[in-house]
Write a protein that holds these residues in place. Structure first.
Motif, PDB file in Angstrom:
ATOM      1  N   TYR A  15       0.792  -1.238   0.000  1.00 52.31           N
ATOM      2  CA  TYR A  15       0.000   0.000   0.000  1.00 52.31           C
ATOM      3  C   TYR A  15       0.828   1.294   0.000  1.00 52.31           C
ATOM      4  O   TYR A  15       0.300   2.350   0.315  1.00 52.31           O
ATOM      5  CB  TYR A  15      -0.942  -0.015   1.214  1.00 52.31           C
ATOM      6  CG  TYR A  15      -1.958  -1.126   1.141  1.00 52.31           C
ATOM      7  CD1 TYR A  15      -2.855  -1.202   0.080  1.00 52.31           C
ATOM      8  CD2 TYR A  15      -2.023  -2.105   2.125  1.00 52.31           C
ATOM      9  CE1 TYR A  15      -3.788  -2.225   0.004  1.00 52.31           C
ATOM     10  CE2 TYR A  15      -2.953  -3.136   2.059  1.00 52.31           C
ATOM     11  CZ  TYR A  15      -3.835  -3.188   0.994  1.00 52.31           C
ATOM     12  OH  TYR A  15      -4.748  -4.193   0.903  1.00 52.31           O
ATOM     13  N   HIS A  16       2.101   1.209  -0.387  1.00 57.73           N
ATOM     14  CA  HIS A  16       2.906   2.437  -0.305  1.00 57.73           C
ATOM     15  C   HIS A  16       2.600   3.426  -1.425  1.00 57.73           C
ATOM     16  O   HIS A  16       3.164   4.519  -1.452  1.00 57.73           O
ATOM     17  CB  HIS A  16       4.411   2.109  -0.241  1.00 57.73           C
ATOM     18  CG  HIS A  16       5.012   1.623  -1.518  1.00 57.73           C
ATOM     19  ND1 HIS A  16       4.980   0.300  -1.891  1.00 57.73           N
ATOM     20  CD2 HIS A  16       5.675   2.277  -2.507  1.00 57.73           C
ATOM     21  CE1 HIS A  16       5.592   0.159  -3.047  1.00 57.73           C
ATOM     22  NE2 HIS A  16       6.033   1.347  -3.446  1.00 57.73           N
ATOM     23  N   HIS A  17       1.715   3.047  -2.364  1.00 58.47           N
ATOM     24  CA  HIS A  17       1.290   4.005  -3.388  1.00 58.47           C
ATOM     25  C   HIS A  17      -0.158   4.450  -3.188  1.00 58.47           C
ATOM     26  O   HIS A  17      -0.739   5.053  -4.074  1.00 58.47           O
ATOM     27  CB  HIS A  17       1.482   3.411  -4.791  1.00 58.47           C
ATOM     28  CG  HIS A  17       2.911   3.451  -5.242  1.00 58.47           C
ATOM     29  ND1 HIS A  17       3.612   4.626  -5.412  1.00 58.47           N
ATOM     30  CD2 HIS A  17       3.786   2.441  -5.530  1.00 58.47           C
ATOM     31  CE1 HIS A  17       4.855   4.348  -5.801  1.00 58.47           C
ATOM     32  NE2 HIS A  17       5.002   3.018  -5.863  1.00 58.47           N
ATOM     33  N   GLU A  18      -0.718   4.128  -2.046  1.00 54.48           N
ATOM     34  CA  GLU A  18      -2.074   4.606  -1.749  1.00 54.48           C
ATOM     35  C   GLU A  18      -1.994   6.060  -1.286  1.00 54.48           C
ATOM     36  O   GLU A  18      -0.956   6.505  -0.786  1.00 54.48           O
ATOM     37  CB  GLU A  18      -2.714   3.742  -0.638  1.00 54.48           C
ATOM     38  CG  GLU A  18      -2.915   2.288  -1.010  1.00 54.48           C
ATOM     39  CD  GLU A  18      -4.026   2.072  -2.037  1.00 54.48           C
ATOM     40  OE1 GLU A  18      -4.681   3.052  -2.427  1.00 54.48           O
ATOM     41  OE2 GLU A  18      -4.210   0.909  -2.466  1.00 54.48           O
ATOM     42  N   ARG A  19      -3.119   6.793  -1.462  1.00 56.26           N
ATOM     43  CA  ARG A  19      -3.184   8.204  -1.050  1.00 56.26           C
ATOM     44  C   ARG A  19      -4.368   8.391  -0.098  1.00 56.26           C
ATOM     45  O   ARG A  19      -5.350   7.663  -0.187  1.00 56.26           O
ATOM     46  CB  ARG A  19      -3.391   9.106  -2.270  1.00 56.26           C
ATOM     47  CG  ARG A  19      -2.265   9.105  -3.279  1.00 56.26           C
ATOM     48  CD  ARG A  19      -2.735   9.757  -4.575  1.00 56.26           C
ATOM     49  NE  ARG A  19      -3.343  11.055  -4.345  1.00 56.26           N
ATOM     50  CZ  ARG A  19      -2.737  12.221  -4.603  1.00 56.26           C
ATOM     51  NH1 ARG A  19      -1.533  12.242  -5.135  1.00 56.26           N
ATOM     52  NH2 ARG A  19      -3.338  13.364  -4.338  1.00 56.26           N
ATOM     53  N   GLN A  27      -2.535  13.557  -0.147  1.00 58.93           N
ATOM     54  CA  GLN A  27      -1.642  12.431  -0.465  1.00 58.93           C
ATOM     55  C   GLN A  27      -0.961  11.901   0.808  1.00 58.93           C
ATOM     56  O   GLN A  27      -0.881  10.692   1.024  1.00 58.93           O
ATOM     57  CB  GLN A  27      -0.584  12.871  -1.479  1.00 58.93           C
ATOM     58  CG  GLN A  27       0.334  11.725  -1.909  1.00 58.93           C
ATOM     59  CD  GLN A  27       1.385  12.151  -2.927  1.00 58.93           C
ATOM     60  OE1 GLN A  27       1.363  13.289  -3.421  1.00 58.93           O
ATOM     61  NE2 GLN A  27       2.297  11.270  -3.238  1.00 58.93           N
ATOM     62  N   PHE A  28      -0.479  12.838   1.593  1.00 56.98           N
ATOM     63  CA  PHE A  28       0.316  12.452   2.781  1.00 56.98           C
ATOM     64  C   PHE A  28      -0.463  12.693   4.072  1.00 56.98           C
ATOM     65  O   PHE A  28      -1.228  13.662   4.164  1.00 56.98           O
ATOM     66  CB  PHE A  28       1.609  13.262   2.855  1.00 56.98           C
ATOM     67  CG  PHE A  28       2.401  13.274   1.579  1.00 56.98           C
ATOM     68  CD1 PHE A  28       2.847  12.071   1.026  1.00 56.98           C
ATOM     69  CD2 PHE A  28       2.717  14.463   0.934  1.00 56.98           C
ATOM     70  CE1 PHE A  28       3.583  12.081  -0.161  1.00 56.98           C
ATOM     71  CE2 PHE A  28       3.449  14.470  -0.246  1.00 56.98           C
ATOM     72  CZ  PHE A  28       3.883  13.278  -0.791  1.00 56.98           C
ATOM     73  N   ALA A  29      -0.174  11.866   5.077  1.00 55.07           N
ATOM     74  CA  ALA A  29      -0.772  12.079   6.403  1.00 55.07           C
ATOM     75  C   ALA A  29      -0.132  13.324   7.021  1.00 55.07           C
ATOM     76  O   ALA A  29       1.105  13.388   7.105  1.00 55.07           O
ATOM     77  CB  ALA A  29      -0.519  10.864   7.284  1.00 55.07           C
ATOM     78  N   PRO A  30      -0.927  14.307   7.437  1.00 53.61           N
ATOM     79  CA  PRO A  30      -0.359  15.572   7.923  1.00 53.61           C
ATOM     80  C   PRO A  30       0.644  15.400   9.072  1.00 53.61           C
ATOM     81  O   PRO A  30       1.675  16.065   9.100  1.00 53.61           O
ATOM     82  CB  PRO A  30      -1.581  16.353   8.383  1.00 53.61           C
ATOM     83  CG  PRO A  30      -2.711  15.781   7.617  1.00 53.61           C
ATOM     84  CD  PRO A  30      -2.396  14.338   7.427  1.00 53.61           C
ATOM     85  N   VAL A  37       6.005   4.971   4.617  1.00 55.09           N
ATOM     86  CA  VAL A  37       6.850   4.598   3.478  1.00 55.09           C
ATOM     87  C   VAL A  37       6.466   5.432   2.253  1.00 55.09           C
ATOM     88  O   VAL A  37       7.327   5.842   1.472  1.00 55.09           O
ATOM     89  CB  VAL A  37       6.749   3.076   3.199  1.00 55.09           C
ATOM     90  CG1 VAL A  37       7.507   2.703   1.939  1.00 55.09           C
ATOM     91  CG2 VAL A  37       7.288   2.291   4.387  1.00 55.09           C
ATOM     92  N   ASN A  38       5.170   5.719   2.107  1.00 51.84           N
ATOM     93  CA  ASN A  38       4.694   6.541   0.986  1.00 51.84           C
ATOM     94  C   ASN A  38       5.360   7.916   1.000  1.00 51.84           C
ATOM     95  O   ASN A  38       5.860   8.395  -0.021  1.00 51.84           O
ATOM     96  CB  ASN A  38       3.172   6.674   1.094  1.00 51.84           C
ATOM     97  CG  ASN A  38       2.620   7.730   0.150  1.00 51.84           C
ATOM     98  OD1 ASN A  38       2.389   8.864   0.536  1.00 51.84           O
ATOM     99  ND2 ASN A  38       2.426   7.348  -1.101  1.00 51.84           N
ATOM    100  N   LEU A  39       5.385   8.555   2.179  1.00 48.10           N
ATOM    101  CA  LEU A  39       5.997   9.889   2.276  1.00 48.10           C
ATOM    102  C   LEU A  39       7.502   9.815   1.993  1.00 48.10           C
ATOM    103  O   LEU A  39       8.048  10.630   1.243  1.00 48.10           O
ATOM    104  CB  LEU A  39       5.739  10.483   3.672  1.00 48.10           C
ATOM    105  CG  LEU A  39       6.364  11.857   3.937  1.00 48.10           C
ATOM    106  CD1 LEU A  39       5.836  12.915   2.968  1.00 48.10           C
ATOM    107  CD2 LEU A  39       6.097  12.319   5.369  1.00 48.10           C
TER     108      LEU A  39
END
Lengths: 421, 101
Positions: A297-301, A358-361, A323-325
């Motif tokens: 899930y590292h490309h989920e938004r 996209q990113f968790a604040p 990991v996404n950030l």
């Protein structure tokens, strides 16, 4: 006379009760043995004595406590296998020195035992194992040991034997626990080395993003540290970062290394890598939770526009958000075949702008906070500079940009915190 | 004559057994007695006025004192011993080695 006998009995029984308490409740082993010897000698007014522990590995008797035996008394003695057998055959019964001349042990130590006026010894046997020996000298009264005296000695010695046996068990437990800890540590190191080797293998496939997996691992680690996670959780996130692109190992090399933007079909192929990564990592027993989920899930938004499943905020595992950030930050701060890396101010602004979509604040906040500490010189580890190159952060006005980003980004995303559960 | 008496007094050491005697910390009393014996006292007085009872640990410690004193040929005197404790010492044979006062 009867009253006197009663008083003596009370004295002896008190000692017996006290020795039981000592063995059951004293945490300090050495003090327990010393006190037990006092109680044994004092119960019958025995002038001298000692308690020795037997080590079956070294066949050695080591004195733990002595009273009245003088400085020249040997503090250790060796037992032959035959001695051990003889003592085990005797069981927990007293052996008077005058009757023990035939035993090999006494033949070897007869001189010193006689010189020290040792009259009786009592092997300490627990569960058919010799754990020690009690040595006793003459009584203050000068009388020989009566049948009752011997029974008292036997009862008290049994307590001491149990105390030594317990200590041996504890030492054995501690030794095994330490051995297990060492084994676990070795396994952990092996796992980490394997993970790093995998990360290198993944990065080798893509000549344009060399070191990407390792950097994503490091950035993920920084975010987790800034969030105040425990050491093993930080390690878990780092591993997730190292392995997030493992699925790329199955993607055609010419797609990964394409010097131009890839077409829709190639995109479709490339976008399979999170699910493939999950399939690769799932069967492995990872010491950390959710490593496969981070790959998947590292490309989920947060806004649901990511892939492979279009998950939204709370549906995305927290580790995957980290990991996404880290992944996005590395993509923006490294050169790609079709795009030069962006200056740091733009990258910060991008994270700020996409915070909440996209990113968790709270992750953007943690990341910017770590960056700010390094820019201000509060963090001397130079962890960002080592990953980004020494000049990249030398951007005038970066500090106010980071401050503004920190003020602006509100931690509104609720934490799923799957990784820390 | 006065000087001789004073000298004699100096060679007599008095130790108060107290309540500590019955615990492992009572080894300090034994240590103190050994110090006095090593310092050359020829009579060691152990005073039991502040000792209600003597348990096995106490007996063991006193045996240590007796042993040290016998090696140095120091006389040991037990004073102000309660009747019960005195009987106990007698039964256990401690009185074979000390003077009871």
């Amino acid at each position: 006379m009867l009253e006197h006998q009663q008083q003596k009995l009370i004295h002896t029984f008190s000692a017996l009760a006290d020795i039981g308490q000592e063995v059951a409740h004293k945490n300090n082993f050495q003090e327990m043995i010393q006190t037990s010897l006092h109680l044994l000698l004092g119960s019958l007014a025995i002038m001298r004595g000692g308690v020795a522990r037997y080590s079956k590995f070294g066949h050695e008797l080591n004195f733990l406590a002595v009273r009245g035996l003088g400085d020249d008394f040997p503090l250790s003695a060796t037992l032959e296998m035959s001695d051990e057998r003889e003592f085990l055959n005797t069981g927990m019964s007293e052996i008077e020195l005058s009757q023990a001349k035939m035993l090999a042990f006494f033949q070897r130590y007869q001189k010193v035992l006689s010189r020290k006026k040792i009259e009786m010894i009592m092997p300490l046997i627990v569960r058919n194992e010799l754990v020690g020996i009690v040595f006793l000298g003459e009584k203050a009264s000068g009388d020989p040991f009566s049948k009752e005296d011997k029974a008292v000695v036997q009862a008290m010695a049994r307590h001491i034997g149990v105390g030594i046996h317990q200590r041996n068990l504890m030492a054995e437990l501690a030794r095994r626990a330490e051995e297990n800890r060492q084994l676990y540590e070795d396994m952990r190191l092996t796992y980490k080395d394997t993970v790093k080797a995998f990360a290198t293998a993944i990065d080798c496939k893509d000549k344009y993003t060399e070191g990407h997996s390792v950097r994503v691992g490091k950035y993920s680690e920084i975010i987790a540290e800034e969030l105040g996670w425990k050491e093993e959780e930080v390690e878990g996130v780092a591993v997730a970062g190292y392995l997030h692109d493992v699925g790329k190992l199955t993607v055609e090399k010419n797609i990964i290394n394409s010097p131009k933007r890839i077409n829709a079909k190639e995109f479709k192929e490339l976008n399979k890598h999170p699910a493939v990564g999950y399939e690769i990592l799932m069967p492995i027993q990872h010491p950390y939770t959710d490593v496969p989920l981070a790959a998947k899930y590292h490309h989920e938004r947060l806004d649901g526009r990511g892939y492979p499943d279009g998950l939204k905020d709370n549906e995305i595992p927290y580790i995957a958000k980290i990991v996404n950030l880290a992944d996005s930050f590395d993509a923006m701060t490294t050169d790609r075949p079709y795009k030069r890396r962006r200056p740091i101010n733009e990258v910060v602004e991008d994270m700020q702008r996409n915070s909440g979509t996209q990113f968790a604040p709270e992750l953007v906040t943690a990341f910017c906070s770590g960056l700010l500490k390094e820019v201000q010189g509060k963090d001397k580890s130079r962890r960002f500079r080592r990953l980004l190159g020494p000049e990249y952060l030398e951007f005038e006005g970066l500090e106010p940009i980071l401050r503004s980003a920190l003020d602006d980004v509100n931690a509104t995303s609720s934490l799923t915190l799957i990784a820390s559960n | 004559m006065k000087a001789e008496l004073q000298k004699q007094e100096e060679r007599t050491a008095t130790i108060f057994a107290g309540d500590y005697l019955n615990k492992i910390t009572g080894e300090k009393i034994e240590l103190e007695c050994r110090r006095k014996i090593q310092a050359g006292c020829d009579t060691l007085v152990v005073n039991f006025s502040e000792t209600e009872i003597v348990n096995s640990i106490g007996v063991s410690i006193l045996l240590g004192v007796i042993d040290a004193a016998s090696q140095a040929e120091t006389k040991v005197v037990f004073t102000e011993v309660s009747e019960d404790t005195s009987q106990l010492f007698e039964m256990l044979g401690l009185t074979n080695h000390v003077t009871m006062q």
